[in-house]
Scaffold this motif. Sequence first.
Motif, PDB file in Angstrom:
ATOM      1  N   ALA A   1       9.865  15.477 -13.059  1.00 11.30           N
ATOM      2  CA  ALA A   1      10.370  15.900 -11.744  1.00 11.30           C
ATOM      3  C   ALA A   1      10.449  14.696 -10.801  1.00 11.30           C
ATOM      4  O   ALA A   1      10.017  14.751  -9.657  1.00 11.30           O
ATOM      5  N   GLU A   2      10.958  13.588 -11.333  1.00  7.72           N
ATOM      6  CA  GLU A   2      11.141  12.340 -10.584  1.00  7.72           C
ATOM      7  C   GLU A   2       9.829  11.677 -10.157  1.00  7.72           C
ATOM      8  O   GLU A   2       9.821  10.770  -9.338  1.00  7.72           O
ATOM      9  N   LYS A   3       8.703  12.119 -10.719  1.00  3.46           N
ATOM     10  CA  LYS A   3       7.391  11.530 -10.421  1.00  3.46           C
ATOM     11  C   LYS A   3       6.953  10.721 -11.634  1.00  3.46           C
ATOM     12  O   LYS A   3       7.068  11.178 -12.772  1.00  3.46           O
ATOM     13  N   PRO A   4       6.408   9.490 -11.437  1.00  9.20           N
ATOM     14  CA  PRO A   4       5.996   8.672 -12.581  1.00  9.20           C
ATOM     15  C   PRO A   4       4.698   9.179 -13.218  1.00  9.20           C
ATOM     16  O   PRO A   4       3.713   9.443 -12.537  1.00  9.20           O
TER      17      PRO A   4
ATOM     18  N   LEU B   1      -0.560  10.876 -13.065  1.00  9.98           N
ATOM     19  CA  LEU B   1       0.664  11.387 -12.456  1.00  9.98           C
ATOM     20  C   LEU B   1       0.587  11.123 -10.965  1.00  9.98           C
ATOM     21  O   LEU B   1      -0.292  11.653 -10.273  1.00  9.98           O
ATOM     22  N   LEU B   2       1.483  10.273 -10.470  1.00 13.04           N
ATOM     23  CA  LEU B   2       1.552   9.962  -9.044  1.00 13.04           C
ATOM     24  C   LEU B   2       2.475  10.989  -8.394  1.00 13.04           C
ATOM     25  O   LEU B   2       3.696  10.900  -8.494  1.00 13.04           O
TER      26      LEU B   2
ATOM     27  N   LYS C   1      -2.708  11.915  -6.419  1.00 15.35           N
ATOM     28  CA  LYS C   1      -2.614  11.469  -7.806  1.00 15.35           C
ATOM     29  C   LYS C   1      -3.496  12.361  -8.675  1.00 15.35           C
ATOM     30  O   LYS C   1      -4.599  12.742  -8.283  1.00 15.35           O
ATOM     31  N   LEU C   2      -3.012  12.685  -9.857  1.00 16.65           N
ATOM     32  CA  LEU C   2      -3.747  13.480 -10.824  1.00 16.65           C
ATOM     33  C   LEU C   2      -3.963  12.617 -12.061  1.00 16.65           C
ATOM     34  O   LEU C   2      -3.014  12.020 -12.572  1.00 16.65           O
ATOM     35  N   SER C   3      -5.224  12.535 -12.543  1.00 16.00           N
ATOM     36  CA  SER C   3      -5.546  11.704 -13.699  1.00 16.00           C
ATOM     37  C   SER C   3      -6.277  12.529 -14.737  1.00 16.00           C
ATOM     38  O   SER C   3      -7.070  13.409 -14.403  1.00 16.00           O
ATOM     39  N   VAL C   4      -6.021  12.211 -16.014  1.00 16.79           N
ATOM     40  CA  VAL C   4      -6.735  12.857 -17.111  1.00 16.79           C
ATOM     41  C   VAL C   4      -7.124  11.787 -18.127  1.00 16.79           C
ATOM     42  O   VAL C   4      -6.391  10.825 -18.339  1.00 16.79           O
ATOM     43  N   ASN C   5      -8.328  11.943 -18.697  1.00 17.65           N
ATOM     44  CA  ASN C   5      -8.826  11.044 -19.731  1.00 17.65           C
ATOM     45  C   ASN C   5      -9.373  11.936 -20.841  1.00 17.65           C
ATOM     46  O   ASN C   5     -10.220  12.796 -20.579  1.00 17.65           O
ATOM     47  N   HIS C   6      -8.894  11.742 -22.073  1.00 15.88           N
ATOM     48  CA  HIS C   6      -9.313  12.595 -23.190  1.00 15.88           C
ATOM     49  C   HIS C   6      -9.595  11.750 -24.423  1.00 15.88           C
ATOM     50  O   HIS C   6      -8.781  10.897 -24.788  1.00 15.88           O
TER      51      HIS C   6
ATOM     52  N   TYR D   1      -8.598  14.470  -9.457  1.00 16.90           N
ATOM     53  CA  TYR D   1      -7.566  14.527  -8.424  1.00 16.90           C
ATOM     54  C   TYR D   1      -7.968  13.538  -7.328  1.00 16.90           C
ATOM     55  O   TYR D   1      -9.137  13.494  -6.936  1.00 16.90           O
ATOM     56  N   THR D   2      -7.023  12.750  -6.850  1.00 15.74           N
ATOM     57  CA  THR D   2      -7.296  11.786  -5.787  1.00 15.74           C
ATOM     58  C   THR D   2      -6.360  12.053  -4.619  1.00 15.74           C
ATOM     59  O   THR D   2      -5.140  12.101  -4.796  1.00 15.74           O
ATOM     60  N   TYR D   3      -6.968  12.229  -3.453  1.00 16.16           N
ATOM     61  CA  TYR D   3      -6.187  12.353  -2.221  1.00 16.16           C
ATOM     62  C   TYR D   3      -6.578  11.204  -1.311  1.00 16.16           C
ATOM     63  O   TYR D   3      -7.748  11.028  -0.974  1.00 16.16           O
ATOM     64  N   ALA D   4      -5.596  10.394  -0.920  1.00 14.49           N
ATOM     65  CA  ALA D   4      -5.828   9.264  -0.025  1.00 14.49           C
ATOM     66  C   ALA D   4      -5.198   9.591   1.321  1.00 14.49           C
ATOM     67  O   ALA D   4      -3.982   9.793   1.417  1.00 14.49           O
ATOM     68  N   HIS D   5      -6.028   9.654   2.338  1.00 14.09           N
ATOM     69  CA  HIS D   5      -5.561   9.922   3.700  1.00 14.09           C
ATOM     70  C   HIS D   5      -5.248   8.584   4.362  1.00 14.09           C
ATOM     71  O   HIS D   5      -6.125   7.941   4.934  1.00 14.09           O
TER      72      HIS D   5
END
Length: 176
Positions: free
Chosen positions: A43-46, A66-67, A73-78, A89-93
């Motif tokens: 959806a146009e997101k890297p 996923l940015l 940003k959403l990150s997964v490590n498996h 999940y990372t939210y930067a204000h």
Amino acid sequence: MTDATLVTGPTLNSLSLAVEKPGFFIVEYNVPKFQFMNTVRIAEKPLNLTYIHSRADNRTVVDGNLLIDPANKLSVNHMVGTNNCKLKYTYAHGNIATFEPCYDFAKNTWNLAVSRRVYGDDVLKGTYQTSSKLLCMEWSRTSKSTGSFKVCAYVNLAEEVKTPKLTADTTWNLEM
């Protein structure tokens, strides 16, 4: 390839091959380790993907980031073949505060990190790990002109006596 590879006879332990198309993918083969990185668009997101297989300890790890937008940003490590999976999940204000909840599927626990920039170069960060009941407060500064330091206070909330443990680190840059 290192000199040791040729001096003591042929060995493949230091052999590394890589193919890269900047901005698209990297394939790296180091005899004990194989790594593949690629960026695809959803959806146009890297979506940045990394696949690493290590022969030495026979494990395979897959990472994905996923940015969603500059603030989210959403990150997964498996680790493949296990239930070892972390979702963060990372939210930067702006450039002021960051909020990072993380869920560890293997331990069925949450971790939380909150940080805030204060006085320009200083950062205050609080973390809590539910699996170990460890609470940490950290004050750090990274500055070329005044030096860098980090002061941490840890408290294990699972212990009967909740005595904080303090650590302090500093780094000086000297130019001659």
